[in-house]
Design a protein around this motif. Structure first.
Motif, PDB file in Angstrom:
ATOM      1  N   GLN A 187      40.327  45.498  51.333  1.00 22.54           N
ATOM      2  CA  GLN A 187      41.351  46.370  51.894  1.00 22.54           C
ATOM      3  C   GLN A 187      42.438  46.685  50.865  1.00 22.54           C
ATOM      4  OE1 GLN A 187      41.533  48.076  54.800  1.00 22.54           O
ATOM      5  NE2 GLN A 187      43.372  48.965  53.866  1.00 22.54           N
ATOM      6  N   HIS A 188      42.761  45.717  50.003  1.00 27.59           N
ATOM      7  CA  HIS A 188      43.787  45.961  48.981  1.00 27.59           C
ATOM      8  C   HIS A 188      43.356  47.067  48.022  1.00 27.59           C
ATOM      9  CE1 HIS A 188      40.991  42.926  47.490  1.00 27.59           C
ATOM     10  NE2 HIS A 188      41.287  43.304  46.268  1.00 27.59           N
ATOM     11  N   LEU A 189      42.049  47.210  47.813  1.00 32.53           N
ATOM     12  CA  LEU A 189      41.568  48.296  46.971  1.00 32.53           C
ATOM     13  C   LEU A 189      41.696  49.636  47.691  1.00 32.53           C
ATOM     14  CD1 LEU A 189      38.385  46.638  45.398  1.00 32.53           C
ATOM     15  CD2 LEU A 189      40.697  46.803  44.449  1.00 32.53           C
ATOM     16  N   ALA A 190      41.461  49.633  48.992  1.00 31.31           N
ATOM     17  CA  ALA A 190      41.673  50.854  49.781  1.00 31.31           C
ATOM     18  C   ALA A 190      43.138  51.265  49.715  1.00 31.31           C
ATOM     19  CB  ALA A 190      41.232  50.632  51.228  1.00 31.31           C
ATOM     20  N   ASP A 191      44.043  50.281  49.776  1.00 29.59           N
ATOM     21  CA  ASP A 191      45.472  50.586  49.672  1.00 29.59           C
ATOM     22  C   ASP A 191      45.810  51.170  48.300  1.00 29.59           C
ATOM     23  OD1 ASP A 191      45.788  49.585  52.228  1.00 29.59           O
ATOM     24  OD2 ASP A 191      46.456  47.606  51.555  1.00 29.59           O
ATOM     25  N   ALA A 192      45.224  50.595  47.252  1.00 36.21           N
ATOM     26  CA  ALA A 192      45.483  51.099  45.897  1.00 36.21           C
ATOM     27  C   ALA A 192      44.981  52.523  45.731  1.00 36.21           C
ATOM     28  CB  ALA A 192      44.824  50.181  44.871  1.00 36.21           C
ATOM     29  N   MET A 193      43.888  52.866  46.424  1.00 37.53           N
ATOM     30  CA  MET A 193      43.309  54.207  46.296  1.00 37.53           C
ATOM     31  C   MET A 193      44.216  55.290  46.870  1.00 37.53           C
ATOM     32  SD  MET A 193      39.296  53.313  47.067  1.00 37.53           S
ATOM     33  CE  MET A 193      38.848  55.025  47.313  1.00 37.53           C
ATOM     34  N   THR A 202      40.752  37.546  37.569  1.00 34.64           N
ATOM     35  CA  THR A 202      41.035  37.054  38.925  1.00 34.64           C
ATOM     36  C   THR A 202      40.532  35.652  39.191  1.00 34.64           C
ATOM     37  OG1 THR A 202      38.957  37.871  39.898  1.00 34.64           O
ATOM     38  CG2 THR A 202      40.820  39.417  39.782  1.00 34.64           C
ATOM     39  N   GLY A 203      39.650  35.116  38.342  1.00 35.33           N
ATOM     40  CA  GLY A 203      39.034  33.833  38.639  1.00 35.33           C
ATOM     41  C   GLY A 203      38.180  33.881  39.891  1.00 35.33           C
ATOM     42  N   ASP A 204      37.686  35.074  40.237  1.00 35.68           N
ATOM     43  CA  ASP A 204      36.858  35.283  41.428  1.00 35.68           C
ATOM     44  C   ASP A 204      37.608  34.950  42.719  1.00 35.68           C
ATOM     45  OD1 ASP A 204      34.436  36.471  41.993  1.00 35.68           O
ATOM     46  OD2 ASP A 204      33.272  34.958  40.945  1.00 35.68           O
ATOM     47  N   GLN A 205      38.921  35.115  42.736  1.00 37.73           N
ATOM     48  CA  GLN A 205      39.745  34.843  43.906  1.00 37.73           C
ATOM     49  C   GLN A 205      40.293  36.159  44.457  1.00 37.73           C
ATOM     50  OE1 GLN A 205      42.730  31.893  43.012  1.00 37.73           O
ATOM     51  NE2 GLN A 205      41.311  30.699  41.765  1.00 37.73           N
ATOM     52  N   VAL A 206      39.959  36.453  45.712  1.00 37.18           N
ATOM     53  CA  VAL A 206      40.347  37.732  46.305  1.00 37.18           C
ATOM     54  C   VAL A 206      41.867  37.869  46.375  1.00 37.18           C
ATOM     55  CG1 VAL A 206      40.211  39.178  48.369  1.00 37.18           C
ATOM     56  CG2 VAL A 206      38.196  37.904  47.609  1.00 37.18           C
ATOM     57  N   ASP A 207      42.569  36.812  46.757  1.00 40.89           N
ATOM     58  CA  ASP A 207      44.029  36.899  46.868  1.00 40.89           C
ATOM     59  C   ASP A 207      44.668  37.196  45.516  1.00 40.89           C
ATOM     60  OD1 ASP A 207      43.881  36.426  49.563  1.00 40.89           O
ATOM     61  OD2 ASP A 207      44.344  34.284  49.423  1.00 40.89           O
ATOM     62  N   GLU A 262      43.185  38.725  43.062  1.00 41.12           N
ATOM     63  CA  GLU A 262      42.815  40.104  42.765  1.00 41.12           C
ATOM     64  C   GLU A 262      43.775  41.080  43.437  1.00 41.12           C
ATOM     65  OE1 GLU A 262      38.600  41.441  42.959  1.00 41.12           O
ATOM     66  OE2 GLU A 262      39.351  42.687  44.606  1.00 41.12           O
ATOM     67  N   SER A 263      44.089  40.824  44.708  1.00 39.75           N
ATOM     68  CA  SER A 263      44.995  41.695  45.449  1.00 39.75           C
ATOM     69  C   SER A 263      46.364  41.754  44.771  1.00 39.75           C
ATOM     70  CB  SER A 263      45.141  41.198  46.886  1.00 39.75           C
ATOM     71  OG  SER A 263      46.052  41.997  47.614  1.00 39.75           O
ATOM     72  N   SER A 264      46.874  40.597  44.342  1.00 40.05           N
ATOM     73  CA  SER A 264      48.174  40.549  43.681  1.00 40.05           C
ATOM     74  C   SER A 264      48.145  41.295  42.354  1.00 40.05           C
ATOM     75  CB  SER A 264      48.578  39.087  43.468  1.00 40.05           C
ATOM     76  OG  SER A 264      49.782  38.994  42.745  1.00 40.05           O
ATOM     77  N   LEU A 265      47.075  41.117  41.582  1.00 39.83           N
ATOM     78  CA  LEU A 265      46.970  41.788  40.291  1.00 39.83           C
ATOM     79  C   LEU A 265      46.867  43.299  40.451  1.00 39.83           C
ATOM     80  CD1 LEU A 265      44.534  39.335  38.466  1.00 39.83           C
ATOM     81  CD2 LEU A 265      46.924  39.783  37.865  1.00 39.83           C
ATOM     82  N   VAL A 266      46.096  43.738  41.437  1.00 40.71           N
ATOM     83  CA  VAL A 266      45.961  45.178  41.684  1.00 40.71           C
ATOM     84  C   VAL A 266      47.312  45.777  42.064  1.00 40.71           C
ATOM     85  CG1 VAL A 266      44.997  46.876  43.300  1.00 40.71           C
ATOM     86  CG2 VAL A 266      43.504  45.166  42.232  1.00 40.71           C
TER      87      VAL A 266
END
Length: 347
Positions: free
Chosen positions: A136-142, A104-109, A111-115
């Protein structure tokens, strides 16, 4: 009908909702021309309702599971994450899973796209080193797959995580410098918003409080993201009229940048740092390093995820937190060496 917690809908779930057999679902997904248009529409309507992404479902439905696990880390250039990945892969191989690795390069956006992309490709679970506290993107993935976090804790999520004992490691390493008589120790840290940065600063501060030494805030530098920024920060500190007599660094990249700065300045200060690194034992410098088993962090995270996958058809376990212990390793000349006639270092 909704996806089961920690698992996601199965081929049988799609068939039940569409009122067809699982075999018919498989034929629709494989674009079998023998399936009627009406049946095809019902199946795809069920796929949409249950959260499938049509263009990525065929393989996992056909095989009854992709046997793929996604691993998302923040910086593959850091040896810590390659060791963590090896630990994950070791356990996954034992259980006949394969790994998809993303950075992710420590970038939240990012990370969200990759997830999202990994969920699209029907991974059966995710291990994530989160880039920040916005999760929140991790909550969505869960909602679709189980997620285990590594190295950094969940923020508002009810899920498993595996952490390093950041606080105690930093406290013990800093205490070593204080025991040697240093009262002006510079702190060189990563961004304070990161859990690791905050915990290691807390350990640094706690060691000072326990010895009744007040840290000089003028010697604290945070927000360092790589060796280059650490090098510049140390050179600035060395130019102060009343500079540090020792350094504490919160990760291996910062330690390496600090060592380069000391070399450029033609001086040697005792350095304590988090993370061991290659050749640290032969540099001939007074180093106190906090080490731990990065592979074990990956192994533990993978075991937690495999366990969650085993509960897809039953009530999942309560969230768990595992902390991997640290130990302090000393390299190079230490204070007692001078008394024995060993090589000195300047303070």
């Amino acid at each position: 009908m909704t996806a089961r917690r920690g698992g996601g809908p199965t081929m049988h779930d799609v068939g039940k909702l569409a009122q067809v057999s699982a075999m018919t679902v498989s034929r629709v997904i494989k674009n079998d021309p023998g399936v009627s248009e009406a049946t095809r529409e019902r199946v795809f309507a069920a796929v949409d309702r249950l959260g499938y992404r049509r263009n990525e479902t065929a393989r996992s439905l056909r095989l009854g599971g992709s046997r793929m696990i996604g691993l998302v880390v923040t910086n593959l250039a850091n040896p810590f994450y390659s060791r963590l990945a090896l630990g994950v892969q070791e356990v996954l191989t034992e259980h006949d899973f394969r790994m998809l690795l993303s950075n992710t390069g420590d970038q939240v956006d990012r990370e969200s796209s990759l997830v999202d992309g990994l969920v699209d490709h029907r991974v059966e679970g995710l291990i994530v080193v989160p880039a920040g506290s916005r999760q929140q993107h991790l909550a969505d993935a869960m909602r679709h797959v189980p997620v285990v976090l590594a190295a950094r804790p969940p923020a508002g999520l009810d899920t498993d995580c595996v952490l390093v004992d950041d606080f105690h490691g930093a406290r013990e390493a800093t205490a070593c410098l204080l025991t040697e008589g240093h009262t002006r120790i510079a702190f060189l840290g990563n961004p304070p918003a990161l859990y690791t940065g905050a915990e290691r600063l807390r350990g640094f501060w706690a060691a000072h409080e326990e010895t009744a030494v007040e840290p000089d805030t003028a010697l604290i530098r945070q927000g360092l993201v790589d060796a280059a920024t650490a090098e510049r920060a140390v050179l600035e500190l060395l130019d102060l009229p009343d500079g540090p007599t020792a350094l504490f660094c919160t990760n291996n990249r910062i330690s390496q940048g600090a060592i380069r700065a000391l070399h450029k300045a033609g001086t040697t200060l005792p350095l304590a740092g988090f993370d061991d690194f290659d050749l640290s034992d032969i540099l001939g410098l007074p180093l106190t390093l906090v080490s731990y088993d990065a592979d074990e962090i990956g192994r533990q995270a993978a075991r937690l995820l495999i366990d969650r996958l085993g509960h897809r058809d039953s009530e999942p376990p309560a969230s768990r937190r595992i902390t991997v212990p640290t130990r302090v390793t000393r390299h190079g000349p230490q204070p007692d060496d001078r008394l024995r006639g060993g090589p000195p270092y300047s303070a």
